[in-house]
Design a protein around this motif. Structure first.
Motif, mmCIF file in Angstrom:
data_model
loop_
_atom_site.group_PDB
_atom_site.id
_atom_site.type_symbol
_atom_site.label_atom_id
_atom_site.label_comp_id
_atom_site.label_asym_id
_atom_site.label_seq_id
_atom_site.Cartn_x
_atom_site.Cartn_y
_atom_site.Cartn_z
ATOM 1 N N MET A 67 0.867 -1.188 0.000
ATOM 2 C CA MET A 67 0.000 0.000 0.000
ATOM 3 C C MET A 67 0.898 1.230 0.000
ATOM 4 O O MET A 67 2.013 1.180 0.512
ATOM 5 C CB MET A 67 -0.829 -0.014 1.290
ATOM 6 N N GLU A 68 0.413 2.309 -0.603
ATOM 7 C CA GLU A 68 1.085 3.597 -0.431
ATOM 8 C C GLU A 68 0.244 4.380 0.573
ATOM 9 O O GLU A 68 -0.789 4.944 0.228
ATOM 10 C CB GLU A 68 1.207 4.362 -1.757
ATOM 11 N N GLU A 73 0.796 13.482 8.373
ATOM 12 C CA GLU A 73 1.653 14.584 7.906
ATOM 13 C C GLU A 73 1.646 14.702 6.384
ATOM 14 O O GLU A 73 2.431 15.456 5.804
ATOM 15 C CB GLU A 73 3.104 14.356 8.370
ATOM 16 N N GLU A 74 0.762 13.925 5.727
ATOM 17 C CA GLU A 74 0.658 13.882 4.266
ATOM 18 C C GLU A 74 1.940 13.389 3.610
ATOM 19 O O GLU A 74 2.299 13.785 2.507
ATOM 20 C CB GLU A 74 0.182 15.232 3.691
ATOM 21 N N VAL A 75 2.620 12.516 4.332
ATOM 22 C CA VAL A 75 3.814 11.861 3.807
ATOM 23 C C VAL A 75 3.385 10.520 3.201
ATOM 24 O O VAL A 75 2.585 9.807 3.802
ATOM 25 C CB VAL A 75 4.832 11.614 4.944
ATOM 26 N N HIS A 76 3.905 10.210 2.021
ATOM 27 C CA HIS A 76 3.583 8.923 1.406
ATOM 28 C C HIS A 76 4.644 7.888 1.771
ATOM 29 O O HIS A 76 5.837 8.119 1.587
ATOM 30 C CB HIS A 76 3.478 9.063 -0.113
ATOM 31 N N LEU A 77 4.178 6.760 2.312
ATOM 32 C CA LEU A 77 5.058 5.676 2.731
ATOM 33 C C LEU A 77 4.638 4.392 2.036
ATOM 34 O O LEU A 77 3.456 4.026 2.080
ATOM 35 C CB LEU A 77 4.943 5.457 4.248
ATOM 36 N N LEU A 78 5.589 3.706 1.417
ATOM 37 C CA LEU A 78 5.293 2.376 0.885
ATOM 38 C C LEU A 78 5.307 1.406 2.049
ATOM 39 O O LEU A 78 6.251 1.393 2.841
ATOM 40 C CB LEU A 78 6.351 1.942 -0.119
ATOM 41 N N THR A 132 -4.555 9.776 6.226
ATOM 42 C CA THR A 132 -5.118 9.013 7.341
ATOM 43 C C THR A 132 -4.742 9.742 8.631
ATOM 44 O O THR A 132 -4.012 10.735 8.598
ATOM 45 C CB THR A 132 -4.520 7.595 7.389
ATOM 46 N N THR A 133 -5.220 9.231 9.752
ATOM 47 C CA THR A 133 -4.856 9.858 11.024
ATOM 48 C C THR A 133 -3.603 9.219 11.626
ATOM 49 O O THR A 133 -3.184 9.572 12.723
ATOM 50 C CB THR A 133 -6.015 9.736 12.035
ATOM 51 N N LEU A 134 -2.972 8.280 10.911
ATOM 52 C CA LEU A 134 -1.751 7.635 11.413
ATOM 53 C C LEU A 134 -0.544 8.550 11.217
ATOM 54 O O LEU A 134 -0.359 9.096 10.132
ATOM 55 C CB LEU A 134 -1.490 6.331 10.659
ATOM 56 N N LEU A 163 10.809 14.155 3.051
ATOM 57 C CA LEU A 163 11.775 15.259 3.105
ATOM 58 C C LEU A 163 11.101 16.610 2.941
ATOM 59 O O LEU A 163 11.407 17.559 3.657
ATOM 60 C CB LEU A 163 12.834 15.097 2.002
ATOM 61 N N SER A 164 10.158 16.710 1.998
ATOM 62 C CA SER A 164 9.516 18.008 1.785
ATOM 63 C C SER A 164 8.576 18.343 2.934
ATOM 64 O O SER A 164 8.485 19.492 3.347
ATOM 65 C CB SER A 164 8.785 18.048 0.446
ATOM 66 N N ASN A 165 7.889 17.342 3.478
ATOM 67 C CA ASN A 165 6.878 17.648 4.496
ATOM 68 C C ASN A 165 7.437 17.734 5.912
ATOM 69 O O ASN A 165 6.927 18.480 6.731
ATOM 70 C CB ASN A 165 5.753 16.610 4.462
ATOM 71 N N LEU A 166 8.466 16.950 6.216
ATOM 72 C CA LEU A 166 9.029 16.984 7.574
ATOM 73 C C LEU A 166 10.402 17.651 7.613
ATOM 74 O O LEU A 166 10.952 17.885 8.689
ATOM 75 C CB LEU A 166 9.137 15.563 8.156
ATOM 76 N N GLY A 167 10.966 17.911 6.444
ATOM 77 C CA GLY A 167 12.240 18.623 6.402
ATOM 78 C C GLY A 167 13.457 17.742 6.606
ATOM 79 O O GLY A 167 14.570 18.144 6.316
ATOM 80 N N MET A 168 13.261 16.543 7.130
ATOM 81 C CA MET A 168 14.373 15.624 7.371
ATOM 82 C C MET A 168 13.806 14.214 7.544
ATOM 83 O O MET A 168 12.603 14.035 7.676
ATOM 84 C CB MET A 168 15.146 16.027 8.620
ATOM 85 N N ILE A 169 14.698 13.227 7.559
ATOM 86 C CA ILE A 169 14.256 11.844 7.791
ATOM 87 C C ILE A 169 14.358 11.583 9.296
ATOM 88 O O ILE A 169 15.455 11.658 9.856
ATOM 89 C CB ILE A 169 15.178 10.836 7.055
ATOM 90 N N PRO A 170 13.247 11.296 9.972
ATOM 91 C CA PRO A 170 13.344 11.009 11.408
ATOM 92 C C PRO A 170 14.216 9.764 11.629
ATOM 93 O O PRO A 170 13.911 8.705 11.090
ATOM 94 C CB PRO A 170 11.893 10.742 11.827
ATOM 95 N N GLU A 171 15.279 9.913 12.396
ATOM 96 C CA GLU A 171 16.252 8.815 12.538
ATOM 97 C C GLU A 171 15.734 7.680 13.407
ATOM 98 O O GLU A 171 16.114 6.532 13.237
ATOM 99 C CB GLU A 171 17.570 9.352 13.121
ATOM 100 N N ASP A 172 14.855 8.002 14.358
ATOM 101 C CA ASP A 172 14.437 6.968 15.310
ATOM 102 C C ASP A 172 13.421 5.982 14.738
ATOM 103 O O ASP A 172 13.112 4.980 15.369
ATOM 104 C CB ASP A 172 13.892 7.621 16.585
ATOM 105 N N VAL A 173 12.906 6.241 13.557
ATOM 106 C CA VAL A 173 11.921 5.319 12.972
ATOM 107 C C VAL A 173 12.608 4.050 12.463
ATOM 108 O O VAL A 173 11.995 2.982 12.418
ATOM 109 C CB VAL A 173 11.130 6.015 11.845
ATOM 110 N N GLY A 174 13.870 4.168 12.088
ATOM 111 C CA GLY A 174 14.614 2.988 11.653
ATOM 112 C C GLY A 174 14.435 2.614 10.194
ATOM 113 O O GLY A 174 14.433 1.434 9.848
#
Lengths: 241, 111
Positions: A67-68, A73-78, A132-134, A163-174
């Motif tokens: 799923m995409e 945060e309107e970030v698309h994640l595969l 979504t609300t996730l 990158l565009s929506n959060l400005g950086m890659i959160p490192e703690d997500v792994g």
């Protein structure tokens, strides 16, 4: 083995995708292109995955269910899984996190559900093309709990990218892999984003039309030609290879 | 106030959607998360956003917004402009901040 992959393909269930993106058309085109593994990643839904998996089995191509996801945060994640049951379990979580907005076909397009014979089985009336609300963190946790893997989608783009929506890659997500658009050269991208060199990169098509599906150009070295090997490869950190 | 009048008074650049210039502006909404705009903007509002993705036109159509104003001199993408023409949603822009745009629109009497 070295597998040619395209891990970001939409079906006609995504309102913005062509009606030609039927299970059989996608599989046949992927076979023609010489791909070994594809992933089906519609916006906020996995409802067409099983039909494509069945088509893939007939043609000897591995179809990874996925799923995409669009996060809060309107970030698309595969979100990719090694089996359809885990994928549909995640689908249940996403469905209950999606706002109840009716799709306007005239504006967004039709959301078509199909079986393995390309027969239309239903039309999804709830708008899939919204957040979504996730949160990114919640999504990553839930996908990991189901044995899946999350890859931030098209991080080179100006819209819906982490990158565009959060400005950086959160490192703690792994995150282990980041997705780049097909046209982007990894070396050029890293020159502009040197802080991301500890990640691995994968280029996918984000195909909304049949012709967009990748040629043999993105490869993963996997143990066996199955979805489980793909997921464990994607989970592996740099240096473990 | 009509979109045409606002564009003239603020000297906004018209990127696309000329057919929608007679739309009436009833208020202003500022926001960049499309889902928030979809759920909170009111019909007739002018929408200030730094977003340039084609979906902004879909959101504007859905909520019957009067126009889209893009700040900071950002140029919208080509397919966004095509969609704006098709939907008659004016896309305007100016090289000032969202806050500055909002202040000037307020000064024109849209409160």
């Amino acid at each position: 083995m070295k597998a040619a992959v395209d891990l970001h393909i939409h079906t006609a269930l995504s309102p913005c995708a062509s009606e030609d993106m039927t299970p059989n058309n996608i599989v046949n085109m992927s076979v023609l292109k010489g791909l070994d593994v594809i992933a089906i990643t519609d916006h906020n839904s996995s409802a067409n995955c099983e039909a494509v998996i069945k088509c893939g089995m007939k043609k000897g191509i591995i179809v990874v269910p996925g799923m995409e996801l669009e996060t809060q945060e309107e970030v698309h994640l595969l979100c990719l899984f090694d089996n359809i049951i885990s994928c549909m379990a995640f689908q249940d979580i996403v469905s209950s996190s999606l706002p109840d907005i009716e799709n306007r076909e005239d504006i967004f397009g039709r959301q078509t559900l199909m079986d393995e014979n390309d027969r239309i089985t239903d039309i999804n009336r709830q708008l899939l093309l919204t957040a979504t609300t996730l949160s990114v963190e919640e999504a990553a946790q839930k996908v990991a709990n189901l044995g899946g893997i999350i890859i931030p989608a098209h991080i080179d783009r100006q819209s819906h990218s982490i990158l565009s929506n959060l400005g950086m890659i959160p490192e703690d997500v792994g995150f282990t892999y980041l997705e780049l658009s097909r046209s982007v050269c990894v070396v050029d991208f890293l020159r502009d984003n040197p802080g991301l060199s500890h990640f691995q990169f994968i280029r996918s098509s984000d195909a909304h039309e049949l012709g967009d599906i990748l040629e043999r150009e993105t490869f993963l070295e996997i143990e066996a030609k199955n979805a489980r090997s793909i997921i464990s490869k994607l989970c592996a950190q740099h240096g473990w290879r | 106030m009509k979109v045409r009048e606002l564009a003239q008074k603020l000297n906004l650049r018209l990127f696309a959607g000329e057919d929608g210039l007679e739309r009436e502006i009833s208020g202003v909404y500022i926001g960049d998360l499309l889902s928030r705009v979809m759920s909170n903007s009111e019909s007739g509002s002018a929408w200030i956003t730094i977003h340039t993705h084609v979906n902004i036109v879909a959101v504007a159509s859905l909520n019957e917004l009067s126009c889209i104003i893009i700040p900071e001199g950002i140029e919208p993408e080509e397919n966004t402009l095509d969609k704006a023409v098709a939907e008659s949603i004016p896309i305007l822009g100016k090289k000032v901040s969202s806050y500055s745009l909002a202040c000037r629109i307020y000064e024109l009497g849209i409160k």
